[in-house]
Design a protein around this motif. Structure first.
Motif, PDB file in Angstrom:
ATOM      1  N   ALA A 110      59.435 -46.427 -49.855  1.00 46.94           N
ATOM      2  CA  ALA A 110      60.694 -47.188 -49.902  1.00 46.94           C
ATOM      3  C   ALA A 110      61.900 -46.262 -49.999  1.00 46.94           C
ATOM      4  O   ALA A 110      62.966 -46.571 -49.477  1.00 46.94           O
ATOM      5  N   ASP A 111      61.723 -45.125 -50.703  1.00 44.26           N
ATOM      6  CA  ASP A 111      62.839 -44.166 -50.790  1.00 44.26           C
ATOM      7  C   ASP A 111      62.436 -42.762 -50.356  1.00 44.26           C
ATOM      8  O   ASP A 111      63.244 -41.839 -50.392  1.00 44.26           O
ATOM      9  N   LYS A 146      61.711 -54.191 -57.317  1.00 49.25           N
ATOM     10  CA  LYS A 146      62.992 -54.298 -56.620  1.00 49.25           C
ATOM     11  C   LYS A 146      62.739 -54.877 -55.232  1.00 49.25           C
ATOM     12  O   LYS A 146      61.704 -54.596 -54.621  1.00 49.25           O
ATOM     13  N   ALA A 147      63.685 -55.649 -54.742  1.00 45.96           N
ATOM     14  CA  ALA A 147      63.530 -56.297 -53.443  1.00 45.96           C
ATOM     15  C   ALA A 147      63.324 -55.291 -52.317  1.00 45.96           C
ATOM     16  O   ALA A 147      62.632 -55.585 -51.342  1.00 45.96           O
ATOM     17  N   ASP A 148      63.884 -54.090 -52.454  1.00 49.89           N
ATOM     18  CA  ASP A 148      63.763 -53.077 -51.397  1.00 49.89           C
ATOM     19  C   ASP A 148      62.461 -52.272 -51.476  1.00 49.89           C
ATOM     20  O   ASP A 148      62.230 -51.375 -50.674  1.00 49.89           O
ATOM     21  N   GLY A 149      61.597 -52.571 -52.458  1.00 54.66           N
ATOM     22  CA  GLY A 149      60.321 -51.874 -52.591  1.00 54.66           C
ATOM     23  C   GLY A 149      60.382 -50.600 -53.407  1.00 54.66           C
ATOM     24  O   GLY A 149      59.350 -49.996 -53.694  1.00 54.66           O
ATOM     25  N   ASP A 150      61.582 -50.183 -53.817  1.00 55.44           N
ATOM     26  CA  ASP A 150      61.742 -48.965 -54.611  1.00 55.44           C
ATOM     27  C   ASP A 150      61.543 -49.308 -56.095  1.00 55.44           C
ATOM     28  O   ASP A 150      62.449 -49.187 -56.914  1.00 55.44           O
ATOM     29  N   ALA A 188      71.886 -53.751 -56.989  1.00 56.49           N
ATOM     30  CA  ALA A 188      70.473 -53.842 -56.608  1.00 56.49           C
ATOM     31  C   ALA A 188      69.957 -55.260 -56.807  1.00 56.49           C
ATOM     32  O   ALA A 188      70.360 -55.958 -57.737  1.00 56.49           O
TER      33      ALA A 188
END
Length: 167
Positions: free
Chosen positions: A66-67, A97-101, A136
């Protein structure tokens, strides 16, 4: 601040129950530090809006696509720590976290100085506030088993991607 010797570190022999983690930014500070792999040292990366509520760093031997970095960890520990310090930590929760991080929440693992009865709710709220301040999108907290499963997954991803150990 030197980071030489951090490359090649894995999660440790008791992973994912107890993992090896590196402190980037000590608890209570606003100065952000990041590890510069090419230089082999920690570099100042600016200021956080709020003090970091727990020691912030990464879990060795993992990789989160994710990051594109190791899995991030907040380590609850009453002792003062410094950037670059390597600690043993017990994962207790996972901030999704919604972004996968996702972020692991852990408690320092020290036989001589056990951390028991730690109230995690205030730490969780402070972590949430810090991420909300940055805009976030959070998807809630998972427990110890979810944190351990995520660490197993990110360690497997590091191996599958044939990435070198360490940050």
């Amino acid at each position: 601040m030197s980071g030489r010797g951090l490359r090649g570190l894995d999660m440790g022999p008791e992973a994912p129950r107890v993992v090896r983690a590196v402190v980037e930014t000590p608890a209570g500070t606003t100065a952000a530090w990041k590890y510069d792999e090419a230089a082999g040292r920690f570099v100042y990366a600016g200021e956080y809006e709020l003090p970091v509520p727990a020691h912030y760093g990464w879990v060795c031997g993992t990789w989160n696509p994710a990051d594109g970095d190791e899995t991030d960890v907040f380590i609850v520990d009453p002792a003062p720590r410094h950037t670059g310090e390597v600690l043993w930590a017990r994962p207790v929760a996972l901030l999704r976290k919604a972004d996968g991080d996702h972020k692991v929440l852990a408690i320092v693992h020290q036989e001589a100085c056990p951390v028991s009865g730690v109230k995690l709710s205030p730490v969780k709220r402070a972590i949430e506030a810090a991420f909300h301040a940055r805009g976030a999108v959070l998807a809630g907290w998972g427990g110890r088993r979810e944190a351990e499963a995520f660490l197993r997954e990110t360690a497997a991803r590091r191996s599958a991607a044939n990435l070198p150990q360490g940050r």
